[in-house]
Design an enzyme around this catalytic site. Structure first.
Site, mmCIF file in Angstrom:
data_model
loop_
_atom_site.group_PDB
_atom_site.id
_atom_site.type_symbol
_atom_site.label_atom_id
_atom_site.label_comp_id
_atom_site.label_asym_id
_atom_site.label_seq_id
_atom_site.Cartn_x
_atom_site.Cartn_y
_atom_site.Cartn_z
ATOM 1 N N GLU A 1 -9.454 2.128 -0.441
ATOM 2 C CA GLU A 1 -8.467 1.614 0.513
ATOM 3 C C GLU A 1 -7.059 2.109 0.147
ATOM 4 O OE1 GLU A 1 -7.937 -2.618 0.368
ATOM 5 O OE2 GLU A 1 -7.174 -2.728 2.422
ATOM 6 N N LYS B 1 -8.524 -2.161 10.092
ATOM 7 C CA LYS B 1 -8.959 -3.370 9.359
ATOM 8 C C LYS B 1 -8.880 -4.606 10.243
ATOM 9 C CE LYS B 1 -7.779 -5.615 4.911
ATOM 10 N NZ LYS B 1 -7.101 -5.317 3.618
ATOM 11 N N CYS C 1 -11.924 -3.755 3.047
ATOM 12 C CA CYS C 1 -11.517 -4.762 2.047
ATOM 13 C C CYS C 1 -11.893 -6.206 2.398
ATOM 14 C CB CYS C 1 -10.035 -4.618 1.762
ATOM 15 S SG CYS C 1 -9.558 -5.438 0.204
#
Lengths: 411, 411
Positions: free
Chosen positions: A140, A215, A252
């Site tokens: 990430e 995300k 994440c």
């Protein structure tokens, strides 16, 4: 590639992250300190090597090993099997994950920081290429330190458009190596008023940009002040059909949301990557759990990546925990690993070193596990669609059955 | 209560279930064979004892220990903590899980089998009572052998109405011991034409029946021919408000369905019990993963129970795997344990012996973890309600972005 049993020290010294120093990974610690037959039994449960399955390594070329020695990164390679089918050929792909620390201090010029990370990653990507990796995922926000703890807006300078410098750097390598590369960056969306996103760019094996994913779930926990920098993604749950299989990216904090994992599954993902940046004190006990659960529940492979090392920032900051100001985010504990839909997993990469983890996986296993366990067919999605529709209403009333004796008592 | 380190044999003999014999649980194997500081580090990751947390046992009275010796069952007791709050008192409840093998061979008269299990459970329930357990959960279909592998309908005779003999047996004990008892049985629904269900009866601490929950997801895997006997439950995802907290029951195969776990959470559960019957070859690598993931993702405690031992049936049967007929279901590996929303868990009970696992838990931890991690608030349920609504339509089209080069190649 070997277990390096002899290299595991039995130090009892405590590291700064509260763990015991001197061991590289849980797998190495156990292999160095348990008799072989006991280690095998522990692996049966911890790595899911049931029914007499062995942990199988694959050999990588000497040139890859030389790169790993020269540039000091962990290199491990494993193999997941599927049953042979009568009507389909095996669909074996070789997949790689890269974890790394930043290359120069955060006080260096931003351009130097970025270029230094490019330089650091180049030999690791080359090692993946000579090892025949088909799909490679980076960590990430790989082009920058994970500076969101600071809440300082100057780090936004690291943001790039989807077709920016880092993408161009990787496009060249993707084309050269005939490799799909997933590049998670801080994205600057110029066409929407300089909006920032936490984005994964999917680069095809011809060097073309296939698409992007933003995300979906943004943390507000510990020093993860990411909601200060960017908002929840607006790209849904795309699955990218590449030359080597259908892949998706769960960035994440999205791994804490089983619905997010489910959505990539419903859209047909065979491999879901989870590029992450997370620290030991916060999440390490969750790390071996969530990816494996996602792989089991959704009948796909998961590749989990966490960055490595402790990043120290120029200006100290507080963490909303009443403790004194400090300048670091804690220890990013690496430990990247692969999970399989059959509930097995690979050992993890080092907690401390840069690394390249490779695994072969026969994507036929996804459908085989669906046929065996039937989770999709027994899921009763209509119950949950209905529940969510009701839950989303402000006047939702949960289904609670109270003990009447309880109310008698309190009346 | 102690680790019984000395009792772990280092046998390399393989058991019938393919595991190494002579050890009681993974926790015991590791504690007996690792130096203490390494064992502590392994526990930090495996049990989620982060930030220097220690595994805390609680003491149980001598009378409970005496029962465990006399009746030969594993007895372990642990403790989960929460932070002290300024505006709420702690809400500590003591919770128990019972795992057991059947009491007499499956060839015995059905009445004798049932009565023998009652007799076997009585001292274990008494041990829970003298230990001060507030909420106690028994294993799935505890009144009978797990005969669904046979596909023989005569085992349906074990089915009882919700207010039947086994419920009455437990109502007396619940009243006497001021204990909530969860009783998973094979239910016979006389009012709906003798329909069978896999049901958990919730008995309040005054001996009253609070309600029931019927298993939502029915397996069709391995010898789990349960779909031959009963259908998917029609009771939704009820949460039962008892004198000691809000509880729910996720019966067996439902643990593979994160949506099922989610639904109990959305309805407000603080403890979700997962009474199960599952065998080593099929599911053991999933066992340490799924319950912990449910606890983490939904910010509630989970109590997982699996039965123990190998049950041999009068008539042999085949397993749909091309192998010869056989008369047993494989090894039910016990290993009952508790998971906490903070990602920690207790060690598991024995893989081989009957057992009572007790844990104290401060239910305030559920809300504390919600406040800390914010999974509910960052969940974006509207995305998933919408996705499920679309997915449920027969003409659903997954969100797939294809590499245009791919189609060029194949064109």
């Amino acid at each position: 590639m070997d277990e390096k049993n002899g290299q595991v020290e039995e130090s009892s010294k405590a590291c700064s992250d509260g763990s015991v120093c001197g061991y590289d990974s849980l797998h190495h610690l156990l292999s160095a300190n348990l008799k072989p037959h006991l280690f095998q039994e522990v692996n049966r449960i911890l790595l899911g090597l049931n029914c007499g399955k062995a942990l199988e390594t694959i050999s990588v070329p000497e040139s890859a090993k030389a790169l790993s020695s020269e540039h000091d990164f962990d290199l491990q390679a494993f193999c997941f099997h599927a049953d042979k089918e009568l009507l389909r050929e095996p669909r074996i792909v070789r997949v790689g994950l890269i974890q790394n620390s930043i290359a120069v201090p955060t006080t260096a010029h931003f351009l130097d920081q970025k270029r230094a990370i490019f330089g650091k990653l180049k030999p690791i990507i080359d090692a993946a290429a000579v090892s025949g990796v088909n799909i490679l995922c980076l960590q990430e926000a790989w082009t920058m330190p994970f500076a969101f703890c600071t809440r300082e807006k100057r780090w936004c300078e690291f943001a790039e458009p989807v077709d920016g410098e880092s993408t161009q750097f990787l496009q060249d390598l993707a084309r050269k190596h005939n490799m799909v590369i997933i590049s998670p960056i801080l994205e600057r969306d110029v066409n929407h008023g300089e909006t920032l996103w936490n984005t994964a760019v999917i680069i095809g094996n011809h060097g073309n940009i296939i698409g992007k994913h933003r995300k979906n779930h943004i943390p507000r926990v510990g020093d993860f002040n990411e909601s200060t920098y960017y908002m929840e993604g607006n790209t849904g749950h795309p699955v990218f059909e590449t030359a080597y299989g259908k892949i998706a990216v769960n960035i994440c904090y999205g791994r804490h949301h089983p619905l997010n994992s489910l959505a990539f599954g419903l859209n047909g993902a065979e491999i879901v990557f989870n590029p992450s940046a997370t620290v030991g004190e916060l999440s390490e006990p969750m790390w071996p759990i969530e990816a494996r659960n996602a792989a089991i529940a959704n009948s796909y492979f998961v590749g989990s990546i966490n960055r490595v090392g402790t990043e120290v920032f120029p200006n100290p900051f507080t963490s909303g925990d009443g403790k004194p100001q400090h300048a670091d985010f804690g220890h990013f504990y690496g430990s990247s690993y692969f999970s399989s839909p059959d509930a097995s997993c690979t050992p993890s990469l080092s907690r401390h070193r840069d690394g390249l983890l490779i695994s072969d996986m026969d994507l036929n296993l996804c459908r085989q596990i669906k046929d065996k366990w039937g989770f999709r067919m027994t899921a009763r999605y209509e119950l949950y669609g209905d529940l969510l529709d009701r839950y989303l209403k402000p006047d939702f009333e949960p289904q609670v059955i109270s003990d009447p004796m309880l109310h008698k008592k309190t009346a």
